[in-house]
Design a protein around this motif. Structure first.
Motif, PDB file in Angstrom:
ATOM      1  N   GLU A   1     -38.940  33.072  50.078  1.00  0.00           N
ATOM      2  CA  GLU A   1     -39.036  32.346  48.804  1.00  0.00           C
ATOM      3  C   GLU A   1     -40.264  31.423  48.773  1.00  0.00           C
ATOM      4  O   GLU A   1     -40.959  31.333  47.760  1.00  0.00           O
ATOM      5  CB  GLU A   1     -37.760  31.546  48.540  1.00  0.00           C
ATOM      6  CG  GLU A   1     -36.551  32.401  48.260  1.00  0.00           C
ATOM      7  CD  GLU A   1     -36.692  33.209  46.981  1.00  0.00           C
ATOM      8  OE1 GLU A   1     -37.238  32.693  45.985  1.00  0.00           O
ATOM      9  OE2 GLU A   1     -36.246  34.372  46.988  1.00  0.00           O
TER      10      GLU A   1
ATOM     11  N   LEU B   1     -43.259  33.636  48.315  1.00  0.00           N
ATOM     12  CA  LEU B   1     -43.343  34.113  46.927  1.00  0.00           C
ATOM     13  C   LEU B   1     -43.873  33.021  46.001  1.00  0.00           C
ATOM     14  O   LEU B   1     -44.702  33.288  45.123  1.00  0.00           O
ATOM     15  CB  LEU B   1     -41.969  34.571  46.436  1.00  0.00           C
ATOM     16  CG  LEU B   1     -41.518  35.950  46.857  1.00  0.00           C
ATOM     17  CD1 LEU B   1     -40.066  36.198  46.430  1.00  0.00           C
ATOM     18  CD2 LEU B   1     -42.430  37.020  46.285  1.00  0.00           C
ATOM     19  N   PHE B   2     -43.390  31.814  46.193  1.00  0.00           N
ATOM     20  CA  PHE B   2     -43.850  30.699  45.371  1.00  0.00           C
ATOM     21  C   PHE B   2     -45.364  30.506  45.507  1.00  0.00           C
ATOM     22  O   PHE B   2     -46.093  30.383  44.518  1.00  0.00           O
ATOM     23  CB  PHE B   2     -43.107  29.411  45.763  1.00  0.00           C
ATOM     24  CG  PHE B   2     -43.550  28.223  44.983  1.00  0.00           C
ATOM     25  CD1 PHE B   2     -43.101  28.017  43.690  1.00  0.00           C
ATOM     26  CD2 PHE B   2     -44.435  27.305  45.536  1.00  0.00           C
ATOM     27  CE1 PHE B   2     -43.517  26.913  42.956  1.00  0.00           C
ATOM     28  CE2 PHE B   2     -44.856  26.204  44.801  1.00  0.00           C
ATOM     29  CZ  PHE B   2     -44.392  26.008  43.523  1.00  0.00           C
TER      30      PHE B   2
ATOM     31  N   ASP C   1     -47.500  32.720  46.604  1.00  0.00           N
ATOM     32  CA  ASP C   1     -48.163  33.914  46.073  1.00  0.00           C
ATOM     33  C   ASP C   1     -48.373  33.763  44.568  1.00  0.00           C
ATOM     34  O   ASP C   1     -49.420  34.150  44.032  1.00  0.00           O
ATOM     35  CB  ASP C   1     -47.343  35.170  46.364  1.00  0.00           C
ATOM     36  CG  ASP C   1     -47.392  35.592  47.819  1.00  0.00           C
ATOM     37  OD1 ASP C   1     -48.251  35.067  48.576  1.00  0.00           O
ATOM     38  OD2 ASP C   1     -46.558  36.448  48.196  1.00  0.00           O
ATOM     39  N   ASP C   2     -47.365  33.201  43.887  1.00  0.00           N
ATOM     40  CA  ASP C   2     -47.500  32.946  42.443  1.00  0.00           C
ATOM     41  C   ASP C   2     -48.650  31.983  42.164  1.00  0.00           C
ATOM     42  O   ASP C   2     -49.412  32.170  41.209  1.00  0.00           O
ATOM     43  CB  ASP C   2     -46.212  32.375  41.870  1.00  0.00           C
ATOM     44  CG  ASP C   2     -45.117  33.420  41.693  1.00  0.00           C
ATOM     45  OD1 ASP C   2     -45.410  34.627  41.793  1.00  0.00           O
ATOM     46  OD2 ASP C   2     -43.957  33.015  41.480  1.00  0.00           O
ATOM     47  N   ILE C   3     -48.775  30.964  42.995  1.00  0.00           N
ATOM     48  CA  ILE C   3     -49.881  30.013  42.817  1.00  0.00           C
ATOM     49  C   ILE C   3     -51.217  30.731  43.013  1.00  0.00           C
ATOM     50  O   ILE C   3     -52.146  30.550  42.225  1.00  0.00           O
ATOM     51  CB  ILE C   3     -49.748  28.819  43.793  1.00  0.00           C
ATOM     52  CG1 ILE C   3     -48.559  27.965  43.400  1.00  0.00           C
ATOM     53  CG2 ILE C   3     -51.033  27.985  43.813  1.00  0.00           C
ATOM     54  CD1 ILE C   3     -48.245  26.840  44.366  1.00  0.00           C
ATOM     55  N   ASP C   4     -51.296  31.562  44.067  1.00  0.00           N
ATOM     56  CA  ASP C   4     -52.533  32.311  44.321  1.00  0.00           C
ATOM     57  C   ASP C   4     -52.891  33.233  43.159  1.00  0.00           C
ATOM     58  O   ASP C   4     -54.068  33.350  42.791  1.00  0.00           O
ATOM     59  CB  ASP C   4     -52.410  33.140  45.600  1.00  0.00           C
ATOM     60  CG  ASP C   4     -52.481  32.308  46.853  1.00  0.00           C
ATOM     61  OD1 ASP C   4     -53.010  31.180  46.801  1.00  0.00           O
ATOM     62  OD2 ASP C   4     -52.007  32.795  47.908  1.00  0.00           O
ATOM     63  N   SER C   5     -51.916  33.869  42.558  1.00  0.00           N
ATOM     64  CA  SER C   5     -52.206  34.805  41.475  1.00  0.00           C
ATOM     65  C   SER C   5     -52.564  34.093  40.161  1.00  0.00           C
ATOM     66  O   SER C   5     -53.161  34.683  39.274  1.00  0.00           O
ATOM     67  CB  SER C   5     -51.037  35.757  41.246  1.00  0.00           C
ATOM     68  OG  SER C   5     -49.912  35.066  40.750  1.00  0.00           O
ATOM     69  N   PHE C   6     -52.203  32.810  40.084  1.00  0.00           N
ATOM     70  CA  PHE C   6     -52.546  32.036  38.893  1.00  0.00           C
ATOM     71  C   PHE C   6     -54.054  31.938  38.779  1.00  0.00           C
ATOM     72  O   PHE C   6     -54.662  32.059  37.787  1.00  0.00           O
ATOM     73  CB  PHE C   6     -51.907  30.643  38.956  1.00  0.00           C
ATOM     74  CG  PHE C   6     -52.360  29.730  37.843  1.00  0.00           C
ATOM     75  CD1 PHE C   6     -51.856  29.872  36.568  1.00  0.00           C
ATOM     76  CD2 PHE C   6     -53.304  28.748  38.082  1.00  0.00           C
ATOM     77  CE1 PHE C   6     -52.279  29.039  35.555  1.00  0.00           C
ATOM     78  CE2 PHE C   6     -53.731  27.900  37.068  1.00  0.00           C
ATOM     79  CZ  PHE C   6     -53.221  28.053  35.784  1.00  0.00           C
TER      80      PHE C   6
END
Length: 98
Positions: A87, A90-91, A93-98
């Motif tokens: 988790e 994943l969190f 990873d979301d920041i990186d994809s932003f």
């Protein structure tokens, strides 16, 4: 209703989080609202990330420091292959994809 808010120094590391758990156990959970805000200096660290981002500077290093800190805290609280580590990843990873 009991309302508890913890953040900053009260959840800065694994031992502090364990202390929060002890407080909650001693107070009981019936009709309880629990609010957890940023750990340690995370708010300041995120502000630095935003500042670096808008300066088009290397903000990824700061994000990695924040991630590492959260993983270290989780390592002090959970067994090695616990789902919380996925988790956290994943969190971030979301920041990186932003």
């Amino acid at each position: 209703m009991k309302i508890f808010k913890f953040g900053g120094a009260s959840v800065k590391d694994a031992e502090s989080v364990k202390n929060v758990s002890m407080v909650l156990k001693s107070q009981g959970f019936a009709k309880c609202l629990l609010v957890i805000s940023a750990m340690g200096k995370t708010t300041n660290e995120l502000e630095k990330v935003v500042e670096l981002y808008f300066k088009k500077d290397n903000y990824q290093t700061e994000i990695e420091k924040i991630k590492r800190k959260h993983i270290e805290i989780a390592e002090g609280l959970f067994p090695e292959n616990h789902a919380v580590f996925a988790e956290i990843n994943l969190f971030f990873d979301d920041i990186d994809s932003f």
